[in-house]
Scaffold this active site. Structure first.
Site, mmCIF file in Angstrom:
data_model
loop_
_atom_site.group_PDB
_atom_site.id
_atom_site.type_symbol
_atom_site.label_atom_id
_atom_site.label_comp_id
_atom_site.label_asym_id
_atom_site.label_seq_id
_atom_site.Cartn_x
_atom_site.Cartn_y
_atom_site.Cartn_z
ATOM 1 N N TYR A 68 31.613 44.774 38.446
ATOM 2 C CA TYR A 68 31.852 45.470 39.712
ATOM 3 C C TYR A 68 32.515 46.837 39.554
ATOM 4 O O TYR A 68 32.747 47.527 40.536
ATOM 5 C CB TYR A 68 32.710 44.587 40.637
ATOM 6 N N HIS B 245 25.323 46.542 47.971
ATOM 7 C CA HIS B 245 25.886 45.706 46.913
ATOM 8 C C HIS B 245 26.232 46.588 45.732
ATOM 9 O O HIS B 245 25.413 47.419 45.314
ATOM 10 C CB HIS B 245 24.890 44.632 46.467
HETATM 11 O O1 CA2 Z 1 27.435 43.251 44.175
HETATM 12 C C1 CA2 Z 1 28.024 43.070 45.234
HETATM 13 O O2 CA2 Z 1 28.563 43.974 45.867
HETATM 14 C C2 CA2 Z 1 28.159 41.641 45.792
HETATM 15 O O3 CA2 Z 1 28.006 41.693 47.201
HETATM 16 C C3 CA2 Z 1 29.527 41.171 45.410
HETATM 17 C C4 CA2 Z 1 29.796 39.697 45.742
HETATM 18 C C5 CA2 Z 1 28.674 38.811 45.216
HETATM 19 O O4 CA2 Z 1 28.873 37.469 45.648
HETATM 20 C C6 CA2 Z 1 27.323 39.284 45.666
HETATM 21 O O5 CA2 Z 1 26.327 38.459 45.105
HETATM 22 C C7 CA2 Z 1 27.073 40.714 45.239
HETATM 23 C C8 CA2 Z 1 31.113 39.215 45.142
HETATM 24 C C9 CA2 Z 1 32.280 40.092 45.385
HETATM 25 C C10 CA2 Z 1 33.371 39.637 44.476
HETATM 26 O O6 CA2 Z 1 34.099 40.759 44.095
HETATM 27 C C11 CA2 Z 1 34.957 40.627 43.061
HETATM 28 C C12 CA2 Z 1 35.501 41.784 42.589
HETATM 29 C C13 CA2 Z 1 36.383 41.737 41.535
HETATM 30 C C14 CA2 Z 1 36.724 40.526 40.968
HETATM 31 C C15 CA2 Z 1 36.179 39.360 41.442
HETATM 32 C C16 CA2 Z 1 35.282 39.414 42.501
#
Ligand code: CA2
Length: 145
Positions: free
Chosen positions: A24, A101
Site C-alpha cells: 500500500y 484502489h
Molecule cells: O488497494 C486498495 O486500496 C484496497 O481497497 C485496500 C483494502 C483491500 O481490502 C482492497 O482489496 C484493496 C485494504 C485496506 C487495508 O489497508 C491497510 C493499510 C496498511 C496496513 C494494513 C492495511
C-alpha cells in the site's frame, strides 16, 4: 459556488504508512488527504475527506452526500468485495462516483477481483497508489466543468 467532492475511505485505510508498505506504499492517509486538498484547491473543488472502519457509518456518509456533495471518490477497502449495502447506498447517489484502489486488485487474490462498488462507479482506478486519488479528483473536475 464551487462543486463539492466527498472523499471516503473505508476499513483499515487509517493504517496506511504503518504496515504493509510493499502493498500500500509508505504514505499515511493524512499525507494522501493533504495532497488531495492541495489539488482540489487548484482545481476549484471543495473537498471533504473522511475515513471509517464501519460499514454503517460509510453508508450514512454516502446518504448524507446526496444533499451535500456533487461527486464521490471512494476507496471502500475490503467492503469493495463484500458490501451490497454500500452499493445500494451508492445507487441512491445521483452524481459521479469514482472508485479508487491503491493496489492493483486484479493482480491480487481472486476474491479481490470482484467489486460490488464497480457496478455503480463511473470510473475505477487501481494500482496507481496515492496518485489514483489525484487522478480521480482530476476526472471529477472534468465531469463537473
Ligand atoms: O488497494 C486498495 O486500496 C484496497 O481497497 C485496500 C483494502 C483491500 O481490502 C482492497 O482489496 C484493496 C485494504 C485496506 C487495508 O489497508 C491497510 C493499510 C496498511 C496496513 C494494513 C492495511
Amino acid at each position: 459556488m464551487p462543486k463539492t467532492v466527498h472523499l471516503l475511505n473505508g476499513p483499515n485505510l487509517n493504517l496506511l504508512g504503518q504496515r504493509e508498505p510493499e502493498v500500500y506504499g509508505a504514505n499515511t492517509l493524512a499525507d494522501i488527504e493533504a495532497r488531495c486538498a492541495g489539488l482540489a484547491a487548484q482545481l476549484g473543488l471543495a473537498l471533504l475527506c473522511r475515513q471509517s472502519n464501519h460499514e454503517g457509518v460509510l453508508i450514512d456518509w454516502v446518504q448524507a452526500a446526496r444533499a451535500a456533495a456533487d461527486g464521490l471518490v471512494i476507496n471502500p477497502g475490503g467492503l469493495t468485495h463484500t458490501s451490497v449495502a454500500l452499493l445500494d447506498a451508492l445507487n441512491a447517489f445521483d452524481g459521479p462516483v469514482i472508485e479508487v484502489h491503491l493496489s492493483q486488485i486484479h493482480r491480487r487474490e481472486s476474491f479481490r477481483h470482484h467489486s460490488y462498488v464497480s457496478l455503480r462507479a463511473d470510473g475505477v482506478i487501481a494500482g496507481l497508489g496515492p496518485e489514483g486519488y489525484e487522478a480521480a479528483l482530476r476526472r471529477m473536475a472534468t465531469l463537473m466543468g
